[in-house]
Scaffold this motif. Structure first.
Motif, PDB file in Angstrom:
ATOM      1  N   ILE A  76      77.592  16.362  40.833  1.00 16.24           N
ATOM      2  CA  ILE A  76      76.782  16.241  39.620  1.00 16.24           C
ATOM      3  C   ILE A  76      76.194  14.844  39.577  1.00 16.24           C
ATOM      4  O   ILE A  76      76.921  13.846  39.578  1.00 16.24           O
ATOM      5  N   ASP A  77      74.850  14.776  39.567  1.00 16.23           N
ATOM      6  CA  ASP A  77      74.125  13.501  39.502  1.00 16.23           C
ATOM      7  C   ASP A  77      73.915  13.171  38.028  1.00 16.23           C
ATOM      8  O   ASP A  77      73.291  13.937  37.299  1.00 16.23           O
ATOM      9  N   THR A  78      74.477  12.068  37.560  1.00 16.76           N
ATOM     10  CA  THR A  78      74.430  11.756  36.120  1.00 16.76           C
ATOM     11  C   THR A  78      73.458  10.608  35.845  1.00 16.76           C
ATOM     12  O   THR A  78      73.189   9.807  36.735  1.00 16.76           O
ATOM     13  N   PRO A  79      72.942  10.508  34.607  1.00 20.48           N
ATOM     14  CA  PRO A  79      72.056   9.392  34.276  1.00 20.48           C
ATOM     15  C   PRO A  79      72.815   8.068  34.230  1.00 20.48           C
ATOM     16  O   PRO A  79      74.003   8.037  33.920  1.00 20.48           O
ATOM     17  N   GLY A  80      72.108   6.958  34.523  1.00 21.00           N
ATOM     18  CA  GLY A  80      72.736   5.641  34.476  1.00 21.00           C
ATOM     19  C   GLY A  80      72.526   4.941  33.154  1.00 21.00           C
ATOM     20  O   GLY A  80      73.159   3.935  32.886  1.00 21.00           O
ATOM     21  N   HIS A  81      71.613   5.439  32.307  1.00 27.01           N
ATOM     22  CA  HIS A  81      71.374   4.780  31.020  1.00 27.01           C
ATOM     23  C   HIS A  81      72.371   5.255  29.979  1.00 27.01           C
ATOM     24  O   HIS A  81      72.609   6.451  29.846  1.00 27.01           O
ATOM     25  N   ALA A  82      72.910   4.341  29.198  1.00 26.99           N
ATOM     26  CA  ALA A  82      73.853   4.723  28.138  1.00 26.99           C
ATOM     27  C   ALA A  82      73.171   5.580  27.080  1.00 26.99           C
ATOM     28  O   ALA A  82      73.827   6.330  26.369  1.00 26.99           O
ATOM     29  N   ASP A  83      71.831   5.476  26.972  1.00 22.53           N
ATOM     30  CA  ASP A  83      71.094   6.302  26.006  1.00 22.53           C
ATOM     31  C   ASP A  83      71.331   7.790  26.279  1.00 22.53           C
ATOM     32  O   ASP A  83      71.267   8.615  25.380  1.00 22.53           O
ATOM     33  N   PHE A  84      71.548   8.133  27.555  1.00 14.87           N
ATOM     34  CA  PHE A  84      71.780   9.538  27.907  1.00 14.87           C
ATOM     35  C   PHE A  84      73.264   9.773  28.166  1.00 14.87           C
ATOM     36  O   PHE A  84      73.652  10.604  28.971  1.00 14.87           O
ATOM     37  N   GLY A  85      74.106   9.001  27.449  1.00 16.82           N
ATOM     38  CA  GLY A  85      75.557   9.090  27.654  1.00 16.82           C
ATOM     39  C   GLY A  85      76.111  10.456  27.337  1.00 16.82           C
ATOM     40  O   GLY A  85      77.135  10.856  27.874  1.00 16.82           O
ATOM     41  N   GLY A  86      75.447  11.206  26.448  1.00 19.91           N
ATOM     42  CA  GLY A  86      75.903  12.566  26.138  1.00 19.91           C
ATOM     43  C   GLY A  86      75.926  13.426  27.388  1.00 19.91           C
ATOM     44  O   GLY A  86      76.808  14.273  27.577  1.00 19.91           O
ATOM     45  N   GLU A  87      74.958  13.186  28.286  1.00 16.14           N
ATOM     46  CA  GLU A  87      74.906  13.922  29.554  1.00 16.14           C
ATOM     47  C   GLU A  87      76.109  13.545  30.425  1.00 16.14           C
ATOM     48  O   GLU A  87      76.713  14.387  31.077  1.00 16.14           O
ATOM     49  N   VAL A  88      76.455  12.253  30.439  1.00 19.33           N
ATOM     50  CA  VAL A  88      77.562  11.775  31.279  1.00 19.33           C
ATOM     51  C   VAL A  88      78.886  12.356  30.784  1.00 19.33           C
ATOM     52  O   VAL A  88      79.704  12.853  31.561  1.00 19.33           O
ATOM     53  N   GLU A  89      79.088  12.320  29.457  1.00 20.16           N
ATOM     54  CA  GLU A  89      80.352  12.805  28.893  1.00 20.16           C
ATOM     55  C   GLU A  89      80.550  14.289  29.186  1.00 20.16           C
ATOM     56  O   GLU A  89      81.667  14.727  29.473  1.00 20.16           O
ATOM     57  N   ARG A  90      79.472  15.056  29.097  1.00 27.44           N
ATOM     58  CA  ARG A  90      79.591  16.494  29.399  1.00 27.44           C
ATOM     59  C   ARG A  90      79.891  16.714  30.875  1.00 27.44           C
ATOM     60  O   ARG A  90      80.686  17.573  31.242  1.00 27.44           O
ATOM     61  N   ALA A  91      79.252  15.899  31.736  1.00 26.70           N
ATOM     62  CA  ALA A  91      79.469  16.057  33.180  1.00 26.70           C
ATOM     63  C   ALA A  91      80.937  15.848  33.530  1.00 26.70           C
ATOM     64  O   ALA A  91      81.485  16.526  34.407  1.00 26.70           O
ATOM     65  N   PHE A  92      81.612  14.917  32.830  1.00 20.69           N
ATOM     66  CA  PHE A  92      83.010  14.628  33.151  1.00 20.69           C
ATOM     67  C   PHE A  92      83.938  15.795  32.826  1.00 20.69           C
ATOM     68  O   PHE A  92      85.036  15.868  33.359  1.00 20.69           O
ATOM     69  N   THR A  93      83.527  16.707  31.949  1.00 21.18           N
ATOM     70  CA  THR A  93      84.384  17.859  31.657  1.00 21.18           C
ATOM     71  C   THR A  93      84.280  18.917  32.768  1.00 21.18           C
ATOM     72  O   THR A  93      85.046  19.865  32.786  1.00 21.18           O
ATOM     73  N   MET A  94      83.313  18.745  33.687  1.00 20.97           N
ATOM     74  CA  MET A  94      83.112  19.736  34.748  1.00 20.97           C
ATOM     75  C   MET A  94      83.771  19.324  36.063  1.00 20.97           C
ATOM     76  O   MET A  94      83.820  20.110  36.996  1.00 20.97           O
ATOM     77  N   VAL A  95      84.227  18.066  36.166  1.00 19.14           N
ATOM     78  CA  VAL A  95      84.634  17.554  37.481  1.00 19.14           C
ATOM     79  C   VAL A  95      86.096  17.116  37.490  1.00 19.14           C
ATOM     80  O   VAL A  95      86.735  16.984  36.455  1.00 19.14           O
ATOM     81  N   ASP A  96      86.600  16.876  38.721  1.00 23.00           N
ATOM     82  CA  ASP A  96      87.988  16.446  38.905  1.00 23.00           C
ATOM     83  C   ASP A  96      88.081  15.026  39.445  1.00 23.00           C
ATOM     84  O   ASP A  96      89.178  14.511  39.681  1.00 23.00           O
ATOM     85  N   GLY A  97      86.940  14.392  39.716  1.00 22.19           N
ATOM     86  CA  GLY A  97      86.945  13.030  40.242  1.00 22.19           C
ATOM     87  C   GLY A  97      85.564  12.422  40.150  1.00 22.19           C
ATOM     88  O   GLY A  97      84.588  13.104  39.849  1.00 22.19           O
ATOM     89  N   VAL A  98      85.495  11.110  40.434  1.00 20.19           N
ATOM     90  CA  VAL A  98      84.255  10.367  40.226  1.00 20.19           C
ATOM     91  C   VAL A  98      83.975   9.467  41.425  1.00 20.19           C
ATOM     92  O   VAL A  98      84.876   8.811  41.942  1.00 20.19           O
ATOM     93  N   LEU A  99      82.705   9.453  41.859  1.00 20.25           N
ATOM     94  CA  LEU A  99      82.225   8.459  42.818  1.00 20.25           C
ATOM     95  C   LEU A  99      81.560   7.363  41.998  1.00 20.25           C
ATOM     96  O   LEU A  99      80.535   7.613  41.358  1.00 20.25           O
TER      97      LEU A  99
END
Length: 612
Positions: A76-99
């Protein structure tokens, strides 16, 4: 009894904006054979929106699947801007680890802190990727120290601090476990992924649970729910229980079921635990809901998202030039479009105002709100957008406002100017580091109010060389009154078409925003006054002809090129009594009250209320 699904890994790539996430995903897709050797593929293929390509940033979190050594890597490619942090938070519920990707020269920046804090809160294991190791100004050892400091600062536990490190050059598609010994491909990175990211776990015999974490739309199938299957198996045509956010449970049918392969959605008959799927057939499904077993529905917890910190008023276009550009002009169309945006964008809120044709839209930051307005204008809307305002909250009986952590990189010649600018905005200097390369990094805590309109002034003062990034840090007691824009506005006093003769006389007064032969109207801002007060000007005055010749009468008039404001710059420029008129082809600044006499009365009222 819990079991593991060893043939799948779910991982999110997180980083500060422009550190190379999307480029790295590109390299993974190419090396996995997702494209033909002669296929014409865009750079940064994951950035599919026009706006993402233009701005060079990721706005929406998107997923792809890369096959490697018998394992399917859902990335999952996530946005780097905190303005789109809602996208990042949702992405973390789908995954088991982070690069976690970090630039080998810039090191961890505020958005790195933001996404890393979210990952550690979710207890996700981290692999550190130091990218762009080929940069001539790379400082890898110092960057690693900064990352360790960041982990300790955020409060990581021992298991989280002992993370594996891999070095990459995403542009050439190379990776290695040492910075000066890169392999020909990304194999070292892929091996680490499979080894260190845990396989999805599930309980054998547990009824179906699939969490809706994102939404998409198809012209043929309607709304698609993007889900992570936590337990059980979901099948095409199956009757399921749809556990809604209000607590009710409704029967629904899976009309179509898709999984991702490379960049394409592929139909499948069934999907098991750990899979990331798209489900069609549930028209009103929203983010945070659960698709469960019909006989034994067990809803998963609803996803919580950080609260918005900034708001802007969006309404219909009320200027005299309304209706000349766009096709969507009515309050009903604007309201329907804002309500539609809420469905897929969980970090936005829309509230009614006292006017029936304007709404208060709350979001994470200026960029997020400007992107929404930009998307709407491209769809044919004409809008009026007010000045961004910070949202306050009451804590222990005191008014608190959001404070941002600001990181600035500037050549050392401009340190004094930047310090002066931020002192006026009540900024507190937290840290200052001189890397010895002629550049200085400064970290500030600044009230979010102080940063509205700061970027334009900052770039002017640093001659375009400065880089700044900021992210929400905490709520603090109200800082008191801040100085707003130091300059006034040149305001047109009548309607007409601008004339070169008039503009030539006006350009000595300040910077112009309009050129010759452009439509203006009373109350429209045609330029920035060099002084602090607003000035009413006649921008349509023609040169009157006479029947007397003179030697220098018709000397060629050369106008200084006028400044063309983008939507983001226009929103930053605003004062309290100003707004932006946005149409598909034009961005115009104007006063909220167009009539001069009405503006004078409102100004008196505002001054009287301030003295009280």
């Amino acid at each position: 009894m819990s079991a593991l699904r060893t043939d799948i890994r779910n991982v999110a790539i997180v980083a500060h904006v422009d550190h190379g996430k999307t480029t790295l995903v590109d390299a993974m897709l190419w090396q996995s054979g997702a494209f033909r050797a002669n296929q014409d593929v865009n750079d940064r293929v994951m950035d599919s929106m026009d706006l993402e390509r233009e701005k060079g940033i990721t706005i929406l979190a998107k997923n792809t699947a890369v096959p490697y050594d018998g394992v399917k890597l859902n990335i999952i490619d996530t946005p780097g801007h905190a303005d789109f942090g809602g996208e990042v938070e949702r992405a973390f519920t789908m995954v088991d680890g982070v690069l976690l990707l970090v630039d080998s020269s810039e090191g961890p920046l505020p958005q790195t802190r933001f996404v890393l804090r979210k990952a550690l809160e979710a207890k996700l294991p981290v692999i550190l990727v130091v990218n762009k190791v080929d940069r001539p100004d790379a400082r890898i050892a110092e960057v690693l120290d900064e990352v360790y400091e960041l982990f300790l600062d955020i409060g990581a536990d021992e298991s989280q601090i002992e993370f594996p490190i891999v070095y990459t050059n995403a542009k050439t598609g190379q990776a290695g476990l040492e910075p000066d010994a890169l392999a020909e491909n990304l194999k070292p990175l892929m091996d680490l992924l499979v080894e260190h990211i845990p396989a999805p776990s599930y309980e054998e015999g547990h009824p179906l649970q699939a969490h809706v974490t994102n939404l998409d739309a198809s012209p043929y199938l309607g709304r698609l729910a993007l889900c992570r299957v936590h337990n059980g198996t979901i099948r095409k045509g199956q009757q399921i229980a749809w556990c809604r956010t209000d607590g009710s449970v409704t029967r629904a049918t899976v009309s179509e079921l898709y999984i991702t392969e490379a960049l394409d959605r592929v139909e499948t008959a069934e999907a098991g635990p750990g899979e990331i799927i798209a489900v069609a057939g549930i028209p009103d499904v929203t983010i945070g809901e659960t698709l469960a077993d019909l006989e034994d529905p067990r809803p998963l917890p609803v996803i919580t998202i950080d609260e918005p910190s900034l708001s802007v008023t969006i309404g219909i276009n009320t200027s005299p030039l309304a209706g000349q550009d766009g096709k969507k002009l009515t309050a009903r169309q604007v309201q329907d479009r804002l309500q539609a945006e809420l469905i897929g964008n969980v970090s936005l809120r829309v509230k009614d105002t006292e006017r029936p044709d304007a709404w208060e839209v709350q979001g994470r930051g200026e960029l997020q709100l400007a992107i929404l307005v930009e998307i709407m204008r491209r769809e044919g809307f004409e809008l009026t957008v007010g000045q961004p305002q910070v949202l306050t909250r009451e804590i222990d009986g005191k008014v608190h406002e959001p404070v941002e952590r600001l990181a600035i990189d500037v050549p050392d010649d401009y340190v004094g100017v930047v310090t002066q600018l931020l002192a006026l905005r009540k900024g507190q200097l937290e840290q200052m580091v001189n890397h010895g390369t002629g550049w200085v990094r400064m970290e500030y805590l600044v009230p979010a109010r102080g940063l509205i309109g700061f970027r334009t002034e900052f770039l002017t003062e640093t001659r375009g060389t400065g880089i700044l990034h900021h992210v929400f840090d905490r709520w603090s007691p109200w800082f008191g009154e801040l100085r707003t824009r130091p300059t006034g506005a040149l305001v047109a006093d009548r309607r007409g078409v601008t004339a070169t003769f008039a503009l030539m006389n006006l350009q000595e007064r300040g910077t112009l925003f309009v050129g010759p032969q452009e439509d203006v109207y009373e109350g429209m801002i045609v330029g920035e006054n060099a002084r602090a007060d607003d000035l009413d000007v006649n921008a349509v005055r023609e040169k009157h002809l006479t029947n007397i010749r003179s030697a220098g009468a018709d000397v060629l008039v050369r106008l200084v090129p006028h400044r063309i404001l983008s939507l983001d710059q226009a929103m930053e420029f605003l004062r309290e009594d100003e707004c932006v008129e946005v149409t598909p082809h034009n961005v115009r600044l104007r006063k909220v009250a167009l009539d001069k006499n009405a503006r004078v009365k409102l100004g008196r009222k505002a001054r009287a209320s301030n003295t009280d």
